[in-house]
Design a protein around this motif. Structure first.
Motif, PDB file in Angstrom:
ATOM      1  N   ILE A  11      -9.992  -9.531  15.964  1.00  0.00           N
ATOM      2  CA  ILE A  11     -10.022  -8.101  15.650  1.00  0.00           C
ATOM      3  C   ILE A  11     -10.148  -7.261  16.916  1.00  0.00           C
ATOM      4  N   TRP A  13      -8.683  -7.864  19.768  1.00  0.00           N
ATOM      5  CA  TRP A  13      -7.327  -7.753  20.299  1.00  0.00           C
ATOM      6  C   TRP A  13      -6.473  -6.828  19.447  1.00  0.00           C
ATOM      7  N   ILE A  14      -6.585  -6.941  18.148  1.00  0.00           N
ATOM      8  CA  ILE A  14      -5.792  -6.081  17.265  1.00  0.00           C
ATOM      9  C   ILE A  14      -6.171  -4.615  17.473  1.00  0.00           C
ATOM     10  N   ALA A  18      -3.754  -1.672  19.017  1.00  0.00           N
ATOM     11  CA  ALA A  18      -3.519  -0.450  18.230  1.00  0.00           C
ATOM     12  C   ALA A  18      -3.923   0.790  19.021  1.00  0.00           C
ATOM     13  N   HIS A  46      -5.685   2.176  13.077  1.00  0.00           N
ATOM     14  CA  HIS A  46      -6.747   1.927  14.055  1.00  0.00           C
ATOM     15  C   HIS A  46      -8.110   2.285  13.478  1.00  0.00           C
ATOM     16  N   LEU A  49      -9.052  -0.501  11.063  1.00  0.00           N
ATOM     17  CA  LEU A  49      -9.291  -1.736  11.821  1.00  0.00           C
ATOM     18  C   LEU A  49     -10.558  -1.646  12.661  1.00  0.00           C
ATOM     19  N   TYR A  53     -13.694  -4.128  13.125  1.00  0.00           N
ATOM     20  CA  TYR A  53     -14.211  -4.500  14.449  1.00  0.00           C
ATOM     21  C   TYR A  53     -15.726  -4.307  14.513  1.00  0.00           C
TER      22      TYR A  53
END
Length: 109
Positions: A11, A13-14, A18, A46, A49, A53
């Protein structure tokens, strides 16, 4: 801890990607070319997400007994472009070093 670390790394990295897309592609498109679609889509993604995170960071922090200040600093890393990548790498190295140390002996009964 292995599953929590993997979830955190993925998460991080994602969220980092983003945020970089949002800042380096979406914002220039919105303000220089009046094309807000990237900001609308990636910005919303974002945001959602980033909540994942936060949860993953909290989960990892509780499992490895981070102090609250450390946990909050790692959580804030997802708000600055490229910093989530640095934080993820630092956390991974620290926890890998912690695992390679010899375990403390258990007292005999």
């Amino acid at each position: 801890m292995g599953g929590a670390l993997t979830r955190y790394r993925v998460i991080a990295w994602i969220v980092g990607v983003a945020l970089v897309v949002l800042v380096l592609i979406g914002m220039p498109l919105k303000y220089a070319f009046d094309e807000p679609i990237v900001v609308a889509v990636v910005g919303t993604a974002h945001g959602w997400l980033y909540m994942l995170y936060l949860a993953a960071t909290f989960d990892l922090g509780r499992r490895v007994n981070w102090p609250l200040k450390r946990m909050l600093l790692v959580m804030l890393a997802g708000t600055v472009p490229f910093v989530s990548f640095v934080a993820e790498r630092k956390v991974t190295r620290e926890l890998a070093a912690r695992q390679t140390r010899a375990p403390e002996p258990v007292a005999a009964r």
